[in-house]
Write an enzyme that holds these catalytic residues in place. Structure first.
Site, PDB file in Angstrom:
ATOM      1  N   GLY A 155       0.843  -1.194   0.000  1.00 42.89           N
ATOM      2  CA  GLY A 155       0.000   0.000   0.000  1.00 42.89           C
ATOM      3  C   GLY A 155       0.879   1.245   0.000  1.00 42.89           C
ATOM      4  N   ARG A 156       0.363   2.310   0.618  1.00 38.05           N
ATOM      5  CA  ARG A 156       1.119   3.575   0.637  1.00 38.05           C
ATOM      6  C   ARG A 156       2.496   3.393   1.271  1.00 38.05           C
ATOM      7  NH1 ARG A 156      -4.483   5.389   1.957  1.00 38.05           N
ATOM      8  NH2 ARG A 156      -4.051   4.168   3.817  1.00 38.05           N
ATOM      9  N   ILE A 157       2.527   2.824   2.483  1.00 41.23           N
ATOM     10  CA  ILE A 157       3.813   2.704   3.186  1.00 41.23           C
ATOM     11  C   ILE A 157       4.691   1.635   2.525  1.00 41.23           C
ATOM     12  CG2 ILE A 157       4.902   2.100   5.397  1.00 41.23           C
ATOM     13  CD1 ILE A 157       2.389   3.361   6.762  1.00 41.23           C
ATOM     14  N   ARG A 178      -2.875  -8.585  -1.119  1.00 37.20           N
ATOM     15  CA  ARG A 178      -4.055  -9.452  -1.331  1.00 37.20           C
ATOM     16  C   ARG A 178      -4.770  -9.130  -2.642  1.00 37.20           C
ATOM     17  NH1 ARG A 178      -8.238  -6.859   3.117  1.00 37.20           N
ATOM     18  NH2 ARG A 178      -7.980  -4.800   2.245  1.00 37.20           N
ATOM     19  N   ILE A 234       6.870  -2.783  10.749  1.00 33.84           N
ATOM     20  CA  ILE A 234       6.514  -1.403  11.118  1.00 33.84           C
ATOM     21  C   ILE A 234       4.992  -1.242  11.129  1.00 33.84           C
ATOM     22  CG2 ILE A 234       8.603  -0.189  10.395  1.00 33.84           C
ATOM     23  CD1 ILE A 234       5.516  -0.484   8.151  1.00 33.84           C
ATOM     24  N   ALA A 235       4.251  -2.354  11.001  1.00 27.79           N
ATOM     25  CA  ALA A 235       2.801  -2.235  10.804  1.00 27.79           C
ATOM     26  C   ALA A 235       2.050  -2.309  12.135  1.00 27.79           C
ATOM     27  CB  ALA A 235       2.349  -3.295   9.819  1.00 27.79           C
ATOM     28  N   ARG A 236       1.688  -3.500  12.558  1.00 30.89           N
ATOM     29  CA  ARG A 236       1.066  -3.703  13.858  1.00 30.89           C
ATOM     30  C   ARG A 236       1.622  -5.000  14.442  1.00 30.89           C
ATOM     31  NH1 ARG A 236       0.046   0.861  13.947  1.00 30.89           N
ATOM     32  NH2 ARG A 236      -1.951   1.919  14.186  1.00 30.89           N
ATOM     33  N   GLU A 265       1.868  -4.772  22.959  1.00 32.92           N
ATOM     34  CA  GLU A 265       2.415  -3.446  23.206  1.00 32.92           C
ATOM     35  C   GLU A 265       1.745  -2.778  24.414  1.00 32.92           C
ATOM     36  OE1 GLU A 265       3.003  -1.840  19.241  1.00 32.92           O
ATOM     37  OE2 GLU A 265       2.721   0.159  20.080  1.00 32.92           O
ATOM     38  N   HIS A 283       7.589   2.007  18.900  1.00 34.06           N
ATOM     39  CA  HIS A 283       6.520   2.511  18.013  1.00 34.06           C
ATOM     40  C   HIS A 283       6.805   3.970  17.606  1.00 34.06           C
ATOM     41  CE1 HIS A 283       2.092   1.598  16.849  1.00 34.06           C
ATOM     42  NE2 HIS A 283       2.592   2.507  16.017  1.00 34.06           N
ATOM     43  N   GLY A 285       7.296   5.000  14.480  1.00 29.14           N
ATOM     44  CA  GLY A 285       7.030   5.187  13.041  1.00 29.14           C
ATOM     45  C   GLY A 285       6.814   6.621  12.588  1.00 29.14           C
TER      46      GLY A 285
HETATM   47  N1  LIG Z   1       4.771   1.951  13.125  1.00 22.13           N
HETATM   48  C1  LIG Z   1       3.980   3.005  12.980  1.00 22.13           C
HETATM   49  O1  LIG Z   1       4.083   3.990  13.705  1.00 22.13           O
HETATM   50  C2  LIG Z   1       2.972   3.028  11.877  1.00 22.13           C
HETATM   51  C3  LIG Z   1       2.735   4.255  11.248  1.00 22.13           C
HETATM   52  C4  LIG Z   1       1.788   4.296  10.233  1.00 22.13           C
HETATM   53  C5  LIG Z   1       1.100   3.155   9.857  1.00 22.13           C
HETATM   54  N2  LIG Z   1       1.349   1.982  10.503  1.00 22.13           N
HETATM   55  C6  LIG Z   1       0.606   0.780  10.097  1.00 22.13           C
HETATM   56  O2  LIG Z   1       0.835   0.571   8.713  1.00 22.13           O
HETATM   57  C7  LIG Z   1      -0.372   0.115   8.126  1.00 22.13           C
HETATM   58  C8  LIG Z   1      -0.349   0.350   6.632  1.00 22.13           C
HETATM   59  O3  LIG Z   1      -0.539   1.717   6.347  1.00 22.13           O
HETATM   60  P1  LIG Z   1      -0.743   2.221   4.837  1.00 22.13           P
HETATM   61  O4  LIG Z   1      -1.040   3.670   4.890  1.00 22.13           O
HETATM   62  O5  LIG Z   1       0.347   1.717   3.968  1.00 22.13           O
HETATM   63  O6  LIG Z   1      -2.077   1.405   4.464  1.00 22.13           O
HETATM   64  P2  LIG Z   1      -2.592   1.001   3.013  1.00 22.13           P
HETATM   65  O7  LIG Z   1      -4.032   0.674   3.195  1.00 22.13           O
HETATM   66  O8  LIG Z   1      -2.203   2.042   2.018  1.00 22.13           O
HETATM   67  O9  LIG Z   1      -1.755  -0.321   2.668  1.00 22.13           O
HETATM   68  C9  LIG Z   1      -2.039  -1.579   3.181  1.00 22.13           C
HETATM   69  C10 LIG Z   1      -1.850  -2.587   2.055  1.00 22.13           C
HETATM   70  O10 LIG Z   1      -1.983  -3.895   2.611  1.00 22.13           O
HETATM   71  C11 LIG Z   1      -2.790  -4.661   1.730  1.00 22.13           C
HETATM   72  N3  LIG Z   1      -3.420  -5.718   2.512  1.00 22.13           N
HETATM   73  C12 LIG Z   1      -4.424  -5.598   3.406  1.00 22.13           C
HETATM   74  N4  LIG Z   1      -4.695  -6.800   3.955  1.00 22.13           N
HETATM   75  C13 LIG Z   1      -3.835  -7.682   3.390  1.00 22.13           C
HETATM   76  C14 LIG Z   1      -3.618  -9.070   3.545  1.00 22.13           C
HETATM   77  N5  LIG Z   1      -4.354  -9.790   4.398  1.00 22.13           N
HETATM   78  N6  LIG Z   1      -2.651  -9.638   2.821  1.00 22.13           N
HETATM   79  C15 LIG Z   1      -1.914  -8.904   1.953  1.00 22.13           C
HETATM   80  N7  LIG Z   1      -2.084  -7.603   1.735  1.00 22.13           N
HETATM   81  C16 LIG Z   1      -3.035  -6.989   2.461  1.00 22.13           C
HETATM   82  C17 LIG Z   1      -3.777  -3.675   1.132  1.00 22.13           C
HETATM   83  O11 LIG Z   1      -4.306  -4.166  -0.101  1.00 22.13           O
HETATM   84  C18 LIG Z   1      -2.875  -2.457   0.933  1.00 22.13           C
HETATM   85  O12 LIG Z   1      -2.219  -2.483  -0.312  1.00 22.13           O
HETATM   86  C19 LIG Z   1      -1.444   0.886   8.899  1.00 22.13           C
HETATM   87  O13 LIG Z   1      -2.695   0.234   8.836  1.00 22.13           O
HETATM   88  C20 LIG Z   1      -0.890   0.943  10.304  1.00 22.13           C
HETATM   89  O14 LIG Z   1      -1.384  -0.116  11.078  1.00 22.13           O
HETATM   90  C21 LIG Z   1       2.272   1.905  11.497  1.00 22.13           C
HETATM   91  O1  LIG Z   2      -1.273   4.035  12.534  1.00 20.24           O
HETATM   92  C1  LIG Z   2      -0.543   4.997  12.714  1.00 20.24           C
HETATM   93  O2  LIG Z   2      -0.678   6.076  12.101  1.00 20.24           O
HETATM   94  C2  LIG Z   2       0.599   4.880  13.688  1.00 20.24           C
HETATM   95  O3  LIG Z   2       0.739   3.601  14.201  1.00 20.24           O
HETATM   96  C3  LIG Z   2       0.536   5.877  14.797  1.00 20.24           C
HETATM   97  O4  LIG Z   2       1.222   6.985  14.354  1.00 20.24           O
END
Ligand SMILES: NC(=O)c1ccc[n+]([C@@H]2O[C@H](COP(=O)([O-])OP(=O)(O)OC[C@H]3O[C@@H](n4cnc5c(N)ncnc54)[C@H](O)[C@@H]3O)[C@@H](O)[C@H]2O)c1
Ligand SMILES: O=C(O)[C@H](O)CO
Length: 316
Positions: A155-157, A178, A234-236, A265, A283, A285
């Protein structure tokens, strides 16, 4: 309009909120208690919660007469909110996508480099006074240039990490998502997590949290990984079965891990903190003043849109 903000936020965000609304800022940094969440839903038109404020379905059910119509979450991840239950009780939910992307990708790169290059281990050695000077075979790590990074969740990240790895470090990119994705860089989409795990020198997790992805990374993933490979999350935290990760590290199935998030956490198992081959961040990020301000401003854009009857910019 009465607005409740669940944690202290950067000053420009609070100034904007206080200027425009009858705002209460909860002045402590820990997650809201169940009673606080229920009282917030009963007393405020809008609540601006964040990570750790656990809005389970029973919170909405037990709140009874709910005044709140918008949960404007501070953060892109909203796995702490039961969105279906919120909507069933007439609330809308928004998050802060985009504002977090680059900082979180930078944190992934920090973890990749620190873990591959044994930076934490080296710093601990130096600070303890144990460093006796440079020598050619000291603290040899993994050279990341030209290696293969595997991204789970493009996705974005995930894409921002892929770009940094490819254009910045000359890495090959493979990924699993997915749904089909055509990222704006040379990258190959593979059919399964195991296919990616099998070829990756560095496996990065970037899918959202929640019930659908709990333990998506489990023993079968570690079984597929190469013994020199690293896992970066870096996700959850709950996306990775932490017990299976510890097992994979202890048995030498993988060579190390870089983690920003944890299954329980803020608890981090001693089996991880005792290890030299893991990098453990609290955490971090999105932890820059600019980004936390941008996140707050986007949450406030949603608050303003709701208050003025406009379309919400970033609804969940
Ligand atoms: N560590 C931190 O501080 C921090 C900061 C920001 C975001 N995050 C986490 O990162 C996650 C992703 O953020 P984003 O903006 O990239 O989200 P996003 O929705 O742009 O990207 C998520 C991607 O995962 C894919 N996906 C979803 N479920 C799936 C699965 N079961 N199998 C395979 N692919 C799957 C989606 O199709 C999408 O392309 C957030 O939901 C958040 O939990 C963590
Ligand atoms: O999901 C998010 O944006 C981070 O985990 C908290 O900044």
């Amino acid at each position: 309009m009465k607005l409740f903000i669940s944690r202290p936020l950067p000053d420009p965000v609070l100034t904007r909120a206080l200027d425009a609304y009858d705002t209460t800022v909860r002045d402590i940094t820990t997650p809201m208690t169940r009673d606080e969440m229920i009282a917030g839903l009963q007393d405020y038109d809008i609540v601006l919660p964040t990570l750790g404020d656990l809005y389970t379905a029973d919170i909405f059910a037990d709140a009874g007469n709910i005044r709140t119509r918008l949960l404007a979450n501070f953060g892109v991840g909203y796995n702490h909110i039961d969105v279906d239950a919120a909507k069933a009780h007439g609330l809308q939910v928004t998050n802060t996508p985009g504002a977090v992307t680059d900082a979180t990708a930078d944190t992934a790169m920090t973890l990749i480099l620190m873990t591959a290059r044994r930076a934490g281990e080296g710093e601990r050695m130096l600070r303890s006074g144990a460093w006796e000077g440079w020598h050619p075979t000291q603290l040899l790590g993994m050279h990341v240039s030209g290696k293969t990074v595997g991204i789970i969740g493009m996705g974005r990240i995930g894409q921002a990490i892929a770009k940094r790895c490819h254009f910045g470090f000359g890495m090959n990119v493979v990924f699993y998502n997915r749904s089909p994705k055509t990222p704006d860089l040379p990258a190959q989409q593979l059919a399964s997590i195991e296919d990616v795990a099998h070829v990756a020198d560095i496996l990065v997790i970037a899918v959202p949290g929640g019930a659908d992805t709990r333990h998506l990374i489990d023993k079968s993933t570690f079984d597929a990984m190469q013994p020199h490979a690293l896992l970066i999350n870096i996700a959850r935290g709950e996306i990775v079965n932490e017990a299976a990760l510890i097992d994979a590290l202890e048995t030498g199935q993988i060579a190390g891990a870089g983690l920003d998030v944890y299954e329980f956490e803020p608890k981090v198992p001693k089996a991880l903190t005792d290890r030299e081959d893991v990098t453990l961040l609290p955490h971090l990020g999105t932890a820059t003043l600019e980004v936390r301000t941008d996140m707050g401003m986007l949450a406030m854009d949603n608050v303003d849109a709701y208050a003025n009857g406009k379309t919400l910019p970033t609804p969940v």
